[in-house]
Enzyme design. Structure first.
Site, PDB file in Angstrom:
ATOM      1  CG  ASN A 157      11.404   2.306  -7.086  1.00 56.99           C
ATOM      2  OD1 ASN A 157      10.893   1.888  -6.042  1.00 56.99           O
ATOM      3  ND2 ASN A 157      10.986   3.379  -7.709  1.00 56.99           N
ATOM      4  CB  THR A 211       7.801   0.064  -3.894  1.00 44.33           C
ATOM      5  OG1 THR A 211       8.102   1.449  -4.100  1.00 44.33           O
ATOM      6  CG2 THR A 211       6.349  -0.105  -3.507  1.00 44.33           C
ATOM      7  CD  GLU A 240       6.899   2.534  -7.351  1.00 50.27           C
ATOM      8  OE1 GLU A 240       6.773   2.469  -6.116  1.00 50.27           O
ATOM      9  OE2 GLU A 240       6.379   3.406  -8.050  1.00 50.27           O
TER      10      GLU A 240
HETATM   11  P1  ADP Z   1      12.389   4.488  -3.113  1.00 47.27           P
HETATM   12  O1  ADP Z   1      11.532   5.590  -3.605  1.00 47.27           O
HETATM   13  O2  ADP Z   1      13.850   4.839  -3.117  1.00 47.27           O
HETATM   14  O3  ADP Z   1      12.106   3.197  -3.818  1.00 47.27           O
HETATM   15  P2  ADP Z   1      10.801   3.563  -0.855  1.00 47.27           P
HETATM   16  O4  ADP Z   1      10.255   4.473   0.187  1.00 47.27           O
HETATM   17  O5  ADP Z   1       9.868   2.996  -1.863  1.00 47.27           O
HETATM   18  O6  ADP Z   1      12.016   4.314  -1.545  1.00 47.27           O
HETATM   19  O7  ADP Z   1      11.513   2.399  -0.073  1.00 47.27           O
HETATM   20  C1  ADP Z   1      12.087   1.352  -0.817  1.00 47.27           C
HETATM   21  C2  ADP Z   1      13.328   0.771  -0.174  1.00 47.27           C
HETATM   22  O8  ADP Z   1      13.029   0.266   1.114  1.00 47.27           O
HETATM   23  C3  ADP Z   1      13.838  -0.417  -0.986  1.00 47.27           C
HETATM   24  O9  ADP Z   1      14.744  -0.037  -1.996  1.00 47.27           O
HETATM   25  C4  ADP Z   1      14.482  -1.287   0.073  1.00 47.27           C
HETATM   26  O10 ADP Z   1      15.853  -0.940   0.200  1.00 47.27           O
HETATM   27  C5  ADP Z   1      13.733  -0.937   1.358  1.00 47.27           C
HETATM   28  N1  ADP Z   1      12.734  -1.931   1.797  1.00 47.27           N
HETATM   29  C6  ADP Z   1      12.595  -2.323   3.095  1.00 47.27           C
HETATM   30  N2  ADP Z   1      11.607  -3.211   3.226  1.00 47.27           N
HETATM   31  C7  ADP Z   1      11.077  -3.411   1.998  1.00 47.27           C
HETATM   32  C8  ADP Z   1      10.020  -4.255   1.501  1.00 47.27           C
HETATM   33  N3  ADP Z   1       9.306  -5.072   2.318  1.00 47.27           N
HETATM   34  N4  ADP Z   1       9.748  -4.210   0.159  1.00 47.27           N
HETATM   35  C9  ADP Z   1      10.454  -3.410  -0.640  1.00 47.27           C
HETATM   36  N5  ADP Z   1      11.468  -2.601  -0.241  1.00 47.27           N
HETATM   37  C10 ADP Z   1      11.791  -2.591   1.074  1.00 47.27           C
HETATM   38  N1  RBF Z   2       0.055   4.247  -7.659  1.00 47.61           N
HETATM   39  C1  RBF Z   2      -0.995   4.828  -8.305  1.00 47.61           C
HETATM   40  O1  RBF Z   2      -0.944   6.004  -8.619  1.00 47.61           O
HETATM   41  N2  RBF Z   2      -2.116   4.103  -8.608  1.00 47.61           N
HETATM   42  C2  RBF Z   2      -2.246   2.792  -8.279  1.00 47.61           C
HETATM   43  O2  RBF Z   2      -3.283   2.194  -8.590  1.00 47.61           O
HETATM   44  C3  RBF Z   2      -1.170   2.162  -7.578  1.00 47.61           C
HETATM   45  N3  RBF Z   2      -1.258   0.865  -7.191  1.00 47.61           N
HETATM   46  C4  RBF Z   2      -0.219   0.300  -6.513  1.00 47.61           C
HETATM   47  C5  RBF Z   2      -0.317  -1.022  -6.087  1.00 47.61           C
HETATM   48  C6  RBF Z   2       0.724  -1.629  -5.401  1.00 47.61           C
HETATM   49  C7  RBF Z   2       0.587  -3.054  -4.947  1.00 47.61           C
HETATM   50  C8  RBF Z   2       1.897  -0.888  -5.126  1.00 47.61           C
HETATM   51  C9  RBF Z   2       3.040  -1.519  -4.368  1.00 47.61           C
HETATM   52  C10 RBF Z   2       1.999   0.422  -5.530  1.00 47.61           C
HETATM   53  C11 RBF Z   2       0.957   1.036  -6.234  1.00 47.61           C
HETATM   54  N4  RBF Z   2       1.035   2.350  -6.649  1.00 47.61           N
HETATM   55  C12 RBF Z   2      -0.011   2.937  -7.296  1.00 47.61           C
HETATM   56  C13 RBF Z   2       2.322   3.071  -6.607  1.00 47.61           C
HETATM   57  C14 RBF Z   2       2.520   3.958  -5.421  1.00 47.61           C
HETATM   58  O3  RBF Z   2       1.952   5.211  -5.678  1.00 47.61           O
HETATM   59  C15 RBF Z   2       4.051   4.052  -5.263  1.00 47.61           C
HETATM   60  O4  RBF Z   2       4.544   2.807  -4.852  1.00 47.61           O
HETATM   61  C16 RBF Z   2       4.472   5.128  -4.315  1.00 47.61           C
HETATM   62  O5  RBF Z   2       4.153   6.373  -4.866  1.00 47.61           O
HETATM   63  C17 RBF Z   2       5.965   5.065  -4.056  1.00 47.61           C
HETATM   64  O6  RBF Z   2       6.717   5.214  -5.216  1.00 47.61           O
HETATM   65 MG    MG Z   3      10.050   2.623  -4.111  1.00 44.07          MG
END
Ligand code: ADP
Ligand code: RBF
Ligand code: MG
Length: 190
Positions: free
Chosen positions: A28, A26, A121
């Site tokens: 952020n 995701t 996110e």
């Molecule tokens: P963070 O906790 O730093 O957000 P994540 O594990 O959630 O780390 O990974 C997010 C990062 O992965 C984004 O900031 C982006 O650079 C990269 N990324 C690669 N593919 C995707 C995608 N399909 N959607 C969102 N982020 C992506």
């Molecule tokens: N986190 C939660 O604790 N509860 C949720 O219901 C929840 N729903 C999510 C739905 C989507 C589509 C996405 C992308 C994330 C959701 N998350 C939720 C957040 C998830 O825990 C988080 O993306 C990871 O912890 C990485 O930061």
């Molecule tokens: Mg993220």
């Protein structure tokens, strides 16, 4: 709140859990930059919409010398080891519009992880070859799916996220939502 909601911000670092812990990355962005009111204008929950990435901002925020300079906007940059950046830069120098991606996003405290800070996110429904931290992400939120929940297991959380992804894909395919892909906000000039 009324849709569409428009947001824009730089992709920042989170806890790194999305990819590693859940297998669902995701992007952020800071919880500011809402088109309407303050942070409270956006209720916590799961939403869907469209987003774009402004690749030019990647080069500006990256220190690596292999990433082309953003100041030369007439000729395409050299191919670099960072293929995703290079590909995006090529497309930006040849066209006036950038790729619009379907997205599903989560706003709130991630109750399963008990975060103390609210976050926003964005999971982009596209496979990228590399990270894009520092890029400017523009987003149009078009619909609400559900509130955030706590879960008994990580598998249960992931199962719901997978369903959110299907709902988003299906919703955004509808005529009423497709039109928003060409909104000026996503081109970065509104
Ligand atoms: P963070 O906790 O730093 O957000 P994540 O594990 O959630 O780390 O990974 C997010 C990062 O992965 C984004 O900031 C982006 O650079 C990269 N990324 C690669 N593919 C995707 C995608 N399909 N959607 C969102 N982020 C992506
Ligand atoms: N986190 C939660 O604790 N509860 C949720 O219901 C929840 N729903 C999510 C739905 C989507 C589509 C996405 C992308 C994330 C959701 N998350 C939720 C957040 C998830 O825990 C988080 O993306 C990871 O912890 C990485 O930061
Ligand atoms: Mg993220």
């Amino acid at each position: 709140p009324p849709f569409p909601l428009k947001l824009r911000g730089p992709v920042i670092k989170g806890f790194g859990r999305g990819s590693k812990d859940l297998g669902i990355p995701t992007a952020n962005i800071p919880l500011s930059g809402l088109s309407v009111g303050g942070n409270d204008a956006l209720d916590s929950g799961i939403y869907y919409g469209w987003c774009t990435l402004d690749h030019r901002t990647i080069a500006q925020t990256t220190t690596s010398s292999s990433v082309p300079s953003a100041t030369d906007d007439t000729s395409p940059p050299e191919r670099s080891s960072n293929h995703a950046v290079a590909d995006l830069e090529y497309s930006s120098s040849n066209t006036t519009s950038s790729t619009v991606y379907p997205t599903v996003l989560s706003v709130g405290y991630n109750p399963y992880y008990k975060n103390t800070q609210r976050s926003i996110e964005i999971h982009i429904l596209h496979n990228f070859d590399s990270d894009f931290y520092g890029a400017t992400l523009s987003l149009i939120i078009l619909g609400f799916i559900r509130p955030e929940y706590d879960y008994v297991s990580k598998d249960a959380l992931v199962e719901d996220i997978r369903e959110d992804i299907r709902i988003s894909q299906r919703s955004l395919d509808r005529e009423a939502y497709l039109g928003w892909k060409s909104d000026d906000w996503l081109a970065g000039d509104a």
